[in-house]
Design a protein around this motif. Structure first.
Motif, PDB file in Angstrom:
ATOM      1  N   LYS A   1      19.054 -15.904 -29.246  1.00  0.00           N
ATOM      2  CA  LYS A   1      19.893 -14.616 -28.748  1.00  0.00           C
ATOM      3  C   LYS A   1      19.209 -13.438 -28.322  1.00  0.00           C
ATOM      4  O   LYS A   1      19.493 -12.916 -27.425  1.00  0.00           O
TER       5      LYS A   1
ATOM      6  N   MET B   1      31.691 -23.329 -23.755  1.00  0.00           N
ATOM      7  CA  MET B   1      31.220 -24.810 -23.735  1.00  0.00           C
ATOM      8  C   MET B   1      31.922 -25.290 -22.611  1.00  0.00           C
ATOM      9  O   MET B   1      33.177 -25.427 -22.309  1.00  0.00           O
TER      10      MET B   1
ATOM     11  N   THR C   1      26.917 -31.455 -22.716  1.00  0.00           N
ATOM     12  CA  THR C   1      27.584 -30.126 -23.061  1.00  0.00           C
ATOM     13  C   THR C   1      26.860 -29.074 -22.818  1.00  0.00           C
ATOM     14  O   THR C   1      26.065 -28.977 -23.450  1.00  0.00           O
TER      15      THR C   1
ATOM     16  N   ILE D   1      26.478 -25.014 -23.725  1.00  0.00           N
ATOM     17  CA  ILE D   1      27.219 -23.899 -24.547  1.00  0.00           C
ATOM     18  C   ILE D   1      26.515 -22.752 -24.576  1.00  0.00           C
ATOM     19  O   ILE D   1      25.180 -22.500 -24.088  1.00  0.00           O
ATOM     20  N   SER D   2      27.235 -21.547 -24.708  1.00  0.00           N
ATOM     21  CA  SER D   2      26.604 -20.212 -24.598  1.00  0.00           C
ATOM     22  C   SER D   2      25.772 -19.890 -25.679  1.00  0.00           C
ATOM     23  O   SER D   2      25.898 -20.254 -26.766  1.00  0.00           O
TER      24      SER D   2
ATOM     25  N   GLU E   1      26.073 -17.359 -27.505  1.00  0.00           N
ATOM     26  CA  GLU E   1      26.699 -17.022 -28.653  1.00  0.00           C
ATOM     27  C   GLU E   1      27.482 -17.979 -29.522  1.00  0.00           C
ATOM     28  O   GLU E   1      27.844 -17.593 -30.585  1.00  0.00           O
ATOM     29  N   GLU E   2      27.484 -19.046 -29.032  1.00  0.00           N
ATOM     30  CA  GLU E   2      28.059 -20.135 -29.710  1.00  0.00           C
ATOM     31  C   GLU E   2      27.203 -20.970 -30.593  1.00  0.00           C
ATOM     32  O   GLU E   2      27.661 -21.730 -31.298  1.00  0.00           O
TER      33      GLU E   2
END
Length: 366
Positions: free
Chosen positions: A198, A1, A45, A47-48, A50-51
């Motif tokens: 994902k 993040m 923001t 974020i990846s 995976e988050e």
């Protein structure tokens, strides 16, 4: 993040215009929209993948239409909220985050503007790893994900939600509505959960765009090698041709920018002739009649001095460009990927051969 501010937007826009392979709309127009939103509403923001929780509702956002029209028509400012409300009302639940659908020009920037104005995080992924002209041409189609329900709106307030039987039908029907709305619209499609995102998205594409943009800005500051060598090294590009634009044949049929650019060789390519054909994005590059690269690999034209990418909108007589091939995302090289975006889909009479294989032994005496 992490946070995306003004400098990050500048770099993402520059790097994404390279990954746009000539298309995706004018990066300057998109950059102005993103910067304006961040200045007014605060940093975004990032974020990846995976988050993101597996059950989260993800709302990709994009503009649809011919890039030339996008430059002139723009966005009215109320479309983000309208799309957001349409999606939440349809699904009966809150949207967790947004994401870009492609890397390139306007569509790398629009989700940043939307995220800032809606107060949502943006995910570091997309559905192409480059730009393509038709909306079914995403990695999610390979994974069997439906493009619909697709929410679409124009700057006047006209809006519609599509439910279609295939993603190709979504393209056909949404394109017809886009033309009726003046040639460009804002839309959200491939709304999905975090687990699907994902599994089938191109991860870390926003970060890659930012890194490429930063490298292009600093390409002349390297302590070793020529600027061209450094550009090819950090972009992992294959040098195809270097030439001066001698002619540009371009038409806009309301749906796409179509045409080809003719190049007369300069430097070590002097005496040779290059050609690049495009449908919004560059699709095929040939030299002296020999094909050196085709979609789905990326064909990028960059300025020979600054290495700033040149979009199909910006092709002009006399401009000196380096033609570079970049490897596409591996999923596009599968049988299903080539069915969607291979050369024969675009009417190119050639089988797909990876760009690094086509140029083995050198392109044109280079």
């Amino acid at each position: 993040m992490r946070k995306i501010g003004i400098q990050q937007i500048e770099d993402i826009a520059l790097g994404a215009s390279l990954l746009g392979a000539g298309g995706g709309g004018d990066p300057y127009i998109g950059k102005l929209m993103a910067i304006g939103a961040v200045r007014e509403c605060g940093e975004v923001t990032l974020i990846s993948p995976e988050e993101v929780p597996d059950s989260a509702l993800i709302m990709p956002i994009a503009m649809m239409g011919a890039p030339t029209v996008l430059c002139e028509k723009g966005i009215g400012g109320t479309e983000y909220k309208r799309i957001f409300e349409m999606v939440e009302r349809y699904f009966g639940r809150k949207v967790y985050a947004t994401m870009p659908m492609e890397a390139g020009g306007v569509n790398s920037m629009l989700p940043i503007a939307a995220a800032a104005r809606l107060g949502l995080p943006m995910i570091d992924c997309d559905g192409m790893g480059r730009a393509f002209p038709e909306l079914q041409m995403v990695t999610f189609t390979i994974g069997g994900v439906s493009a619909t329900p697709m929410a679409l709106t124009d700057e006047k307030g006209n809006s519609v939600i599509f439910e279609t039987i295939t993603n190709h039908w979504t393209e056909e029907l949404a394109r017809a509505v886009t033309m009726s709305c003046g040639g460009s619209v804002t839309c959200s499609l491939y709304v999905m959960d975090g687990k699907t995102m994902k599994a089938y998205s191109v991860h870390d594409i926003v970060t890659r765009s930012e890194q490429l943009g930063k490298a292009i800005r600093n390409v002349k500051n390297a302590t070793s090698g020529t600027p061209e060598e450094n550009f090819l090294a950090f972009s992992e590009g294959v040098r195809l041709f270097k030439g001066k634009i001698s002619d540009v044949l371009r038409t806009t049929d309301g749906k796409f920018n179509l045409g080809r650019v003719q190049l007369e060789g300069i430097g070590d390519c002097k005496g040779h002739h290059g050609e690049v054909t495009f449908q919004n994005e560059n699709l095929c590059a040939s030299v002296d009649g020999k094909i050196l690269a085709t979609a789905p690999d990326l064909i990028c034209l960059v300025d020979t001095e600054t290495f700033i990418p040149v979009t199909t909108d910006g092709l002009k007589y006399g401009k000196r460009v380096l033609v570079v091939g970049l490897k596409c995302y591996p999923m596009w090289r599968t049988p299903r990927g080539l069915e969607l975006v291979g050369p024969r889909y675009f009417g190119i009479d050639a089988d797909y051969i990876p760009v690094e294989e086509r140029v083995k032994g050198g392109a044109v005496n280079v």
